[in-house]
Design an enzyme around this catalytic site. Structure first.
Site, PDB file in Angstrom:
ATOM      1  N   HIS A 100       6.150  -2.549  -6.126  1.00 34.63           N
ATOM      2  CA  HIS A 100       4.687  -2.522  -6.290  1.00 34.63           C
ATOM      3  C   HIS A 100       4.313  -2.571  -7.764  1.00 34.63           C
ATOM      4  CE1 HIS A 100       4.049   2.065  -7.099  1.00 34.63           C
ATOM      5  NE2 HIS A 100       5.281   1.730  -7.400  1.00 34.63           N
ATOM      6  N   CYS A 111      -2.044  -4.198  -7.889  1.00 35.31           N
ATOM      7  CA  CYS A 111      -1.232  -3.982  -6.680  1.00 35.31           C
ATOM      8  C   CYS A 111      -1.482  -5.032  -5.597  1.00 35.31           C
ATOM      9  CB  CYS A 111      -1.471  -2.577  -6.135  1.00 35.31           C
ATOM     10  SG  CYS A 111      -3.146  -2.240  -5.541  1.00 35.31           S
ATOM     11  N   HIS A 162      -4.318   1.492  -2.820  1.00 30.24           N
ATOM     12  CA  HIS A 162      -3.061   0.991  -3.382  1.00 30.24           C
ATOM     13  C   HIS A 162      -2.187   0.429  -2.268  1.00 30.24           C
ATOM     14  CE1 HIS A 162      -0.167   0.584  -6.620  1.00 30.24           C
ATOM     15  NE2 HIS A 162       0.779   1.016  -5.800  1.00 30.24           N
TER      16      HIS A 162
END
Length: 386
Positions: free
Chosen positions: A361, A301, A349
């Protein structure tokens, strides 16, 4: 009288069949033991529900995400420390060369004294590891020329600097070793969590997997609904702001003091960067998530957000924990395309906001870079890099 003959019948020994009795006793004991064990044994754990499996798997993936950020941090620290160690070792080697050069110069002075037949305390002084500590008398120093005195002073300076560089390099090597140990530990944690998650999923029946997929679809649908609601709110807010600007412009025009309306220079500059960021991010859609990866064929990420913003000329740090500290904090209602949205309390994240409540993402292992609602995970906060 003659002895009377004995008419008693001889005793007959009756053998008792004890083995049967022993076997029966043993059998009873075994039954009793088994009954006792059955009564005291811990009951088998009930099989978890699909909802519990989903929560457990999600938690394991999140923990793996946290460990991935720890790995990324340790890897960056290790790389930086290695460069520092290399530089220090190179500097230490140069210091050693200069020290040897100065030592040779002192040796030349001693050789010259020997050839002239005057070798004595002065020559020994030159050849000592620490000339100053060997003999620190003013009379001996006075007998040396200014050039010789400078050579001795340079030698002592080089000794101190070389020793200092060796100490610094040693400490830096120790720090590098610690970073590498953390790197190995974090890597093992990631692998352990992912293995546990895969093991849970592999034990599901086809029917259970179908139910799990249905739960996932419901979760995605709810997240999408919230994204659409945010999009409507943002559109209404933007429309109201535009109406206010137009009204203000008309009033100023009527008073003869017209001004330009529209976004500020900083807004347009950010929008230009955001376009590059999103164009890059869109081009990565479909590429696999791989923990620790920074592209170009796969990403985690924070690796994706770092690479995307680099395309716009902005160097973001490697981890989510550091990226969240870069730029200006913004509320969810005020998100603009290009902003970074962070998730979970541990900030493990991150995604790139693309507008309309959606983001691009790199989700998790086994998934590809994709567009998704920002409400798919609990939002921690958002920042606008500059």
């Amino acid at each position: 009288m003659p002895a009377l003959a004995s008419h008693r019948k001889p005793r007959t020994r009756v053998r008792t069949t004890t083995p049967a009795v022993g076997l029966t006793t043993a059998a009873l004991a075994s039954v009793t033991l088994l009954s006792t064990q059955s009564a005291t044994a811990a009951p088998a754990e009930p099989k978890p529900s699909i909802e519990e499996v989903q929560k457990k798997v999600d938690a394991l993936y999140r923990q793996a995400g946290t460990a991935t950020q720890q790995y990324n941090k340790a890897k960056s620290a290790s790389a930086g420390q290695r460069s520092k160690v290399d530089a220090l070792l190179e500097a230490a080697a140069k210091r050693a060369d200069k020290l040897n050069e100065t030592r040779r110069e002192l040796g030349n002075y001693a050789t010259a004294q020997y050839r002239s037949g005057s070798i004595a305390p002065t020559a020994t002084f030159f050849l000592a590891d620490d000339p100053q500590s060997y003999f620190d008398q003013d009379q001996l120093m006075a007998r040396m020329t200014s050039q010789q005195q400078k050579a001795v002073a340079d030698f002592r300076t080089q000794q101190k600097e070389a020793a200092a560089k060796r100490v610094e390099a040693t400490k830096s090597l120790e720090t590098l070793t610690e970073s590498q140990a953390t790197l190995r530990t974090s890597k093992q944690q990631v692998q352990t969590k992912l293995t546990e998650a895969r093991s849970l999923l592999s034990k599901l029946t086809a029917e259970e997997k179908a139910r799990l997929a249905e739960l996932e679809r419901k979760k995605e649908a709810e997240a999408k609904r919230k994204a659409e609601e945010l999009a409507r709110q943002q559109a209404a807010k933007e429309k109201a702001e535009q109406a206010a600007e137009e009204e203000a412009g008309q009033e100023e025009a009527g008073s003869g003091t017209g001004t330009e309306t529209g976004g500020t220079g900083s807004d347009s500059g950010y929008a230009s960067k955001a376009e590059k960021v999103l164009a890059f991010a869109r081009a990565q859609i479909g590429k696999p998530y791989v923990w620790g990866a920074t592209g170009p064929s796969s990403y985690d990420c924070s690796g994706l957000t770092q690479a995307a913003w680099k395309e716009a000329g902005v160097d973001l740090p490697r981890t989510t924990w550091d990226q969240v500290e870069v730029g200006t904090r913004v509320a969810t209602a005020d998100l603009q395309p290009g902003d970074l949205v962070f998730f979970y309390d541990d900030i493990s994240h991150v995604g790139i906001y693309k507008g309309d409540g959606m983001m691009i993402h790199a989700p998790k292992p086994g998934a590809n870079v994709r567009e998704e609602s920002i409400y798919y995970m609990p939002i921690y906060g958002s920042v606008r890099p500059a």
